[in-house]
Design an enzyme around this catalytic site. Structure first.
Site: not given
Ligand code: HSE
Length: 439
Positions: A14, A47, A130, A132, A203
């Protein structure tokens, strides 16, 4: 324009795919801002992908990509803590700067990785690890560098916050919302990391190191997830003016003896409904930082997803592009913001030493004196009751009693709960959720 900067992307999931798209979409902007041409020369992918520009070399040997002469910056987006560690160390030992979104790896092995980077005069940048797309790492390392940080509190898992919000607002079942978070690319490869609080704990370990200048100590973060939160507790909390959120806290406690130290905890907690953090919904993350002399500042935005995370990855790439070719040690902020030889050995407090308010849900038989017994136990333990709510008896003469307390050391609360559960009139285990006023 001077020499082109060559990027390698390891992992095309992603986030990796999001980075490729961001570079394609915004290349002119990236060039204008950095003054350099920026090219993806290699991707490491197990891949072969036919949606990638044929000018980019695709290689399934990721260790070779990390050492390639045709690469200046290695972007690690494969995740995990074993192979990802080897590949990052390979890049560092070959003089490459590294950008990573891998919070698990840094929280668990960051001390070793940063030391290797210092020794090789390269940088490991981790804005995407941390919260996003929120530029909280840059803020903590640079913008707040003159402040003493007293505490921070953050909603730092997008998936968990998305689930809690959908459950509260729409009464949707947990599993259903989790599947949607997976489809939207929010969740970790192993979503138990999201719902058990482990991702938030990773985080928090990073944020705390930057805030307090301590080594990374993920193993000392107290961690509870959201799986035990019931709609019943969500609704009682709302009735009392609070909202249940999953929050990470890093708190410096100054005091005597074993009261002094740092609390690192992630868990569901009640916070006042009118607090800004209580209104951070869906996949949004937010980090509230209380520092001196600045005071409280709040950072808010998308905490997960391809676009938000790619934005953070490329912010790091742009920083590195600007310093590439110069002396990195002289130009760059230390990895954890403090000079490595100046890291503090302030202890991390154990869970029993940590302080917070509590929400208690006690189920009792509807007999005279029950409430008096419970409140006496709390008062004998020096625990101050802030609010109390007794609902009418709902099954077989049992009444739910909801109690909110002022802050108390957890060991005291444990003793009081044990005594309450030993009362003959108490029918179930006491449900407890922490409560923090965020002041
Ligand atoms: N799985 C994490 C979240 C992705 O939902 O915050 C971002 O670090």
């Amino acid at each position: 324009m001077s020499k082109s900067i060559k990027l390698a992307i390891l992992g095309l999931g992603t986030v990796g795919t999001g980075v490729v798209h961001l570079i394609n979409d915004n290349l002119d902007e990236l060039k204008r801002r950095s003054g350099r041409d920026i090219t993806i020369t290699e991707v490491g992918t197990r891949r072969q992908r036919d949606d990638i520009d044929p000018a980019i070399t695709q290689n399934s040997d990721l260790m070779a990509v990390a050492a390639s002469n045709n690469v200046d910056i290695v972007i690690e987006l494969i995740g995990g803590t074993t192979f990802a560690k080897d590949v990052i160390l390979q890049a560092i030992n070959n003089g490459k700067h590294v950008v990573t979104a891998n919070k698990a790896l840094l929280a668990e092995h960051g001390n070793e990785i940063f030391a290797a980077a210092e020794a090789n005069n390269v940088h490991v940048a981790y804005e995407a690890a941390v919260a996003g797309g929120i530029p909280i790492i840059k803020v903590m390392r640079e913008a707040l560098a003159a402040n003493k940080i007293d505490w921070l509190a953050g909603i730092i898992n997008g998936t968990g916050n998305f689930i809690m919000t959908e459950m509260r607002d729409k009464g949707r079942p947990f599993a259903d919302v989790l599947s949607e978070a997976q489809e939207l690319g929010y969740a970790e490869a192993d979503p138990t990391f999201d719902v058990e609080g482990i991702d938030a704990a990773h985080k928090l370990a990073l944020l705390a190191s930057i805030a307090f200048g301590i080594p990374l100590q993920f193993d000392k973060v107290y961690c509870e997830g959201i799986t035990d939160i019931t709609l019943q507790d969500v609704s009682y909390a709302e009735e009392l003016g609070y909202r249940i959120k999953h929050v990470g806290f890093a708190v410096r406690r100054d005091g005597d003896g074993d009261k002094a130290g740092i609390e690192l905890r992630v868990h569901p907690t009640l916070i006042p409904q009118d607090a800004l953090l209580a209104n951070v919904n869906g996949v949004k993350n937010a980090v509230l930082v209380n520092s001196h002399p600045l005071g409280q500042t709040l950072y808010y935005g998308d905490g997960a997803g391809a676009g938000a995370t790619a934005s953070a990855v490329m912010a790091d790439v742009m920083d590195l592009v600007r310093v590439l070719g110069s002396d990195v040690a002289a130009k760059h902020v230390p990895h954890l913001s403090f000079q490595p030889e100046q890291l503090s050995d302030t202890p991390i407090l154990r869970a029993e030493q940590m302080t917070s308010g509590y929400y208690l849900r006690v189920h009792a038989f509807d007999n005279p004196g029950v409430l008096a017994d419970i409140t006496r136990i709390l008062s004998d333990a020096g625990i101050n009751i802030d609010a109390i709510l007794q609902k009418p008896a709902h099954k077989a003469g049992q009444v739910p009693v909801i109690i909110l307390t002022l802050p108390v050391v957890e060991s005291q609360m444990n003793l009081a709960i044990e005594k309450i559960e030993n009362l003959e009139t108490i029918t179930d285990k006491v449900v407890r959720i922490r409560l923090d006023e965020l002041t």
